[in-house]
Motif scaffolding. Sequence first.
Motif, PDB file in Angstrom:
ATOM      1  N   VAL A 164      -1.408  57.590 -48.770  1.00 58.12           N
ATOM      2  CA  VAL A 164      -1.787  57.286 -50.152  1.00 58.12           C
ATOM      3  C   VAL A 164      -3.140  56.576 -50.194  1.00 58.12           C
ATOM      4  O   VAL A 164      -3.999  56.890 -51.027  1.00 58.12           O
ATOM      5  CB  VAL A 164      -0.679  56.436 -50.816  1.00 58.12           C
ATOM      6  N   THR A 165      -3.348  55.638 -49.287  1.00 55.66           N
ATOM      7  CA  THR A 165      -4.624  54.927 -49.227  1.00 55.66           C
ATOM      8  C   THR A 165      -5.765  55.878 -48.890  1.00 55.66           C
ATOM      9  O   THR A 165      -6.853  55.801 -49.478  1.00 55.66           O
ATOM     10  CB  THR A 165      -4.550  53.803 -48.181  1.00 55.66           C
ATOM     11  N   ARG A 166      -5.526  56.783 -47.943  1.00 52.13           N
ATOM     12  CA  ARG A 166      -6.550  57.769 -47.587  1.00 52.13           C
ATOM     13  C   ARG A 166      -6.909  58.649 -48.780  1.00 52.13           C
ATOM     14  O   ARG A 166      -8.088  58.926 -49.037  1.00 52.13           O
ATOM     15  CB  ARG A 166      -6.049  58.642 -46.433  1.00 52.13           C
ATOM     16  N   ALA A 167      -5.886  59.097 -49.523  1.00 55.09           N
ATOM     17  CA  ALA A 167      -6.134  59.948 -50.681  1.00 55.09           C
ATOM     18  C   ALA A 167      -6.932  59.206 -51.754  1.00 55.09           C
ATOM     19  O   ALA A 167      -7.843  59.767 -52.377  1.00 55.09           O
ATOM     20  CB  ALA A 167      -4.809  60.443 -51.256  1.00 55.09           C
ATOM     21  N   GLU A 168      -6.611  57.937 -51.943  1.00 58.95           N
ATOM     22  CA  GLU A 168      -7.351  57.149 -52.931  1.00 58.95           C
ATOM     23  C   GLU A 168      -8.807  56.992 -52.520  1.00 58.95           C
ATOM     24  O   GLU A 168      -9.731  57.199 -53.330  1.00 58.95           O
ATOM     25  CB  GLU A 168      -6.700  55.778 -53.097  1.00 58.95           C
ATOM     26  N   TRP A 188       8.608  52.431 -56.057  1.00 52.99           N
ATOM     27  CA  TRP A 188       7.747  51.834 -55.023  1.00 52.99           C
ATOM     28  C   TRP A 188       6.450  52.610 -54.881  1.00 52.99           C
ATOM     29  O   TRP A 188       5.376  52.015 -54.773  1.00 52.99           O
ATOM     30  CB  TRP A 188       8.494  51.800 -53.688  1.00 52.99           C
ATOM     31  N   LEU A 189       6.537  53.939 -54.896  1.00 55.44           N
ATOM     32  CA  LEU A 189       5.328  54.754 -54.794  1.00 55.44           C
ATOM     33  C   LEU A 189       4.389  54.467 -55.964  1.00 55.44           C
ATOM     34  O   LEU A 189       3.171  54.365 -55.782  1.00 55.44           O
ATOM     35  CB  LEU A 189       5.713  56.241 -54.767  1.00 55.44           C
ATOM     36  N   ARG A 190       4.957  54.311 -57.125  1.00 55.93           N
ATOM     37  CA  ARG A 190       4.145  53.974 -58.301  1.00 55.93           C
ATOM     38  C   ARG A 190       3.418  52.642 -58.086  1.00 55.93           C
ATOM     39  O   ARG A 190       2.257  52.476 -58.534  1.00 55.93           O
ATOM     40  CB  ARG A 190       5.050  53.881 -59.522  1.00 55.93           C
ATOM     41  N   SER A 191       4.047  51.710 -57.383  1.00 51.96           N
ATOM     42  CA  SER A 191       3.461  50.382 -57.203  1.00 51.96           C
ATOM     43  C   SER A 191       2.265  50.401 -56.255  1.00 51.96           C
ATOM     44  O   SER A 191       1.435  49.491 -56.291  1.00 51.96           O
ATOM     45  CB  SER A 191       4.525  49.400 -56.687  1.00 51.96           C
ATOM     46  N   ILE A 192       2.165  51.407 -55.383  1.00 56.83           N
ATOM     47  CA  ILE A 192       1.062  51.426 -54.416  1.00 56.83           C
ATOM     48  C   ILE A 192      -0.003  52.466 -54.747  1.00 56.83           C
ATOM     49  O   ILE A 192      -1.027  52.536 -54.063  1.00 56.83           O
ATOM     50  CB  ILE A 192       1.574  51.670 -52.978  1.00 56.83           C
ATOM     51  N   TRP A 193       0.223  53.272 -55.787  1.00 59.07           N
ATOM     52  CA  TRP A 193      -0.742  54.324 -56.150  1.00 59.07           C
ATOM     53  C   TRP A 193      -1.297  54.016 -57.546  1.00 59.07           C
ATOM     54  O   TRP A 193      -0.560  54.053 -58.532  1.00 59.07           O
ATOM     55  CB  TRP A 193      -0.079  55.693 -56.118  1.00 59.07           C
ATOM     56  N   PRO A 194      -2.596  53.747 -57.663  1.00 58.18           N
ATOM     57  CA  PRO A 194      -3.155  53.292 -58.936  1.00 58.18           C
ATOM     58  C   PRO A 194      -3.561  54.399 -59.901  1.00 58.18           C
ATOM     59  O   PRO A 194      -3.937  54.114 -61.036  1.00 58.18           O
ATOM     60  CB  PRO A 194      -4.390  52.508 -58.486  1.00 58.18           C
TER      61      PRO A 194
END
Length: 408
Positions: free
Chosen positions: A153-157, A252-258
């Motif tokens: 997720v961080t890489r995609a962001e 949880w996924l919602r909490s880490i993906w802006p």
Amino acid sequence: MTHRRLYAGSDLSRAVTIDDLRQMARKRLPRFLFEYVDGGAEDELTLRRNRDAFARHTLQPSTLVDVSNRTQAVELLGRPAAAPLVIAPTGFNGMLSQRADVALARAAAKASVPFTLSMAANVRLEDVATDAGGRLWMQLYWVRDRDFIRSLVTRAEKAGFEALVLTSDVQVSGGREWDRRNYRAGMQLSLRNKLDVLAHPRWLWHMLREGGPPRFANIRELAPPDARTVIDDMMTLGRNMDPACNWDDLRWLRSIWPRRLLVKGILSVPDAERAIAHGADGVILSNHGGRQLDGAISALETLPAVRHALGPDATILVDGGIRRGVDVIKAKALGATAVMTGRNCLYGVAVAGEAGALRALDIIRQETDRAQALLGVPDINALDERVLSGRTPIGFAPLRRELSQGVT
């Protein structure tokens, strides 16, 4: 009358329909690979139902309407798109042509529509962003390792992907029996299929030039140190799929993906409402192209109820069974914000890479434009159920009886 045949040559300009591209791909690809792209689960009831759902709706045009200026432009996740189309996530595309994931993304960028990169892609997400650009969405399978999910997720962001698509309907892999019959043990092709590969020298040369089947480029962190082949990658992904995934995981996924978050694999009103309640920005109604649960309802069948439940402003995409521009029209009329297309573009990319994928998109858009003109609807956003006659075509009376008896 001369027997009608679809075009199956090599001249891309002569492909006038998606079925032409499909026939061209069938000719170019070895049997086992075409089956992987084209087939469905078990008896393929869901695969057929996806098409039947569109065929059951007939169109009722309005005449003497000025259609000299037509538009397919829509707003999708707060940004304009040239058409209500999104390339769906598909894995293992590098088997079809060189750097097929990049080719698909480039085709989408040229068509000014979004492209969704599969977690099982053969090109790193950062390379797709650099080499293709455009509107990029990232698809995610839920695996047991949350550190890996957070990393992806961080890489995609960081790479600039605008949306994350959580696939929710692969708790286990579907029973794609025709696909499995091409192998004698594990991932070892049967003798018949090995001989068939030799009968496709162009494809074989592509594989040899690539150094063999390409690996899954975005799951290396999951793979053990001794993983060396794509078979190792497939086993790694299969072992790590988490059938315990639930609504708390979505929260949880919602909490880490802006950024924007979509849930793919929704087929009911309660699940659509739960997805939105747990932070999703939209839903993708999908039965995984008929490749997971056989006998499942089609996305199109559940679309009107989901639209009614979520309201006029909700983002609702559908996939499964879209082969023609009139299918896009019918989906829009029943409430879809846009449609996702996977196989259509895979046929194209298998035939001619980026140009083939773009040809697939162009065919759908040209057919949609023509249908708008003939329907008397110059703006695709004006479509609603008034363009549907509500009558069942004569040829589908047996299917109607089956549905009334609860047979799927």
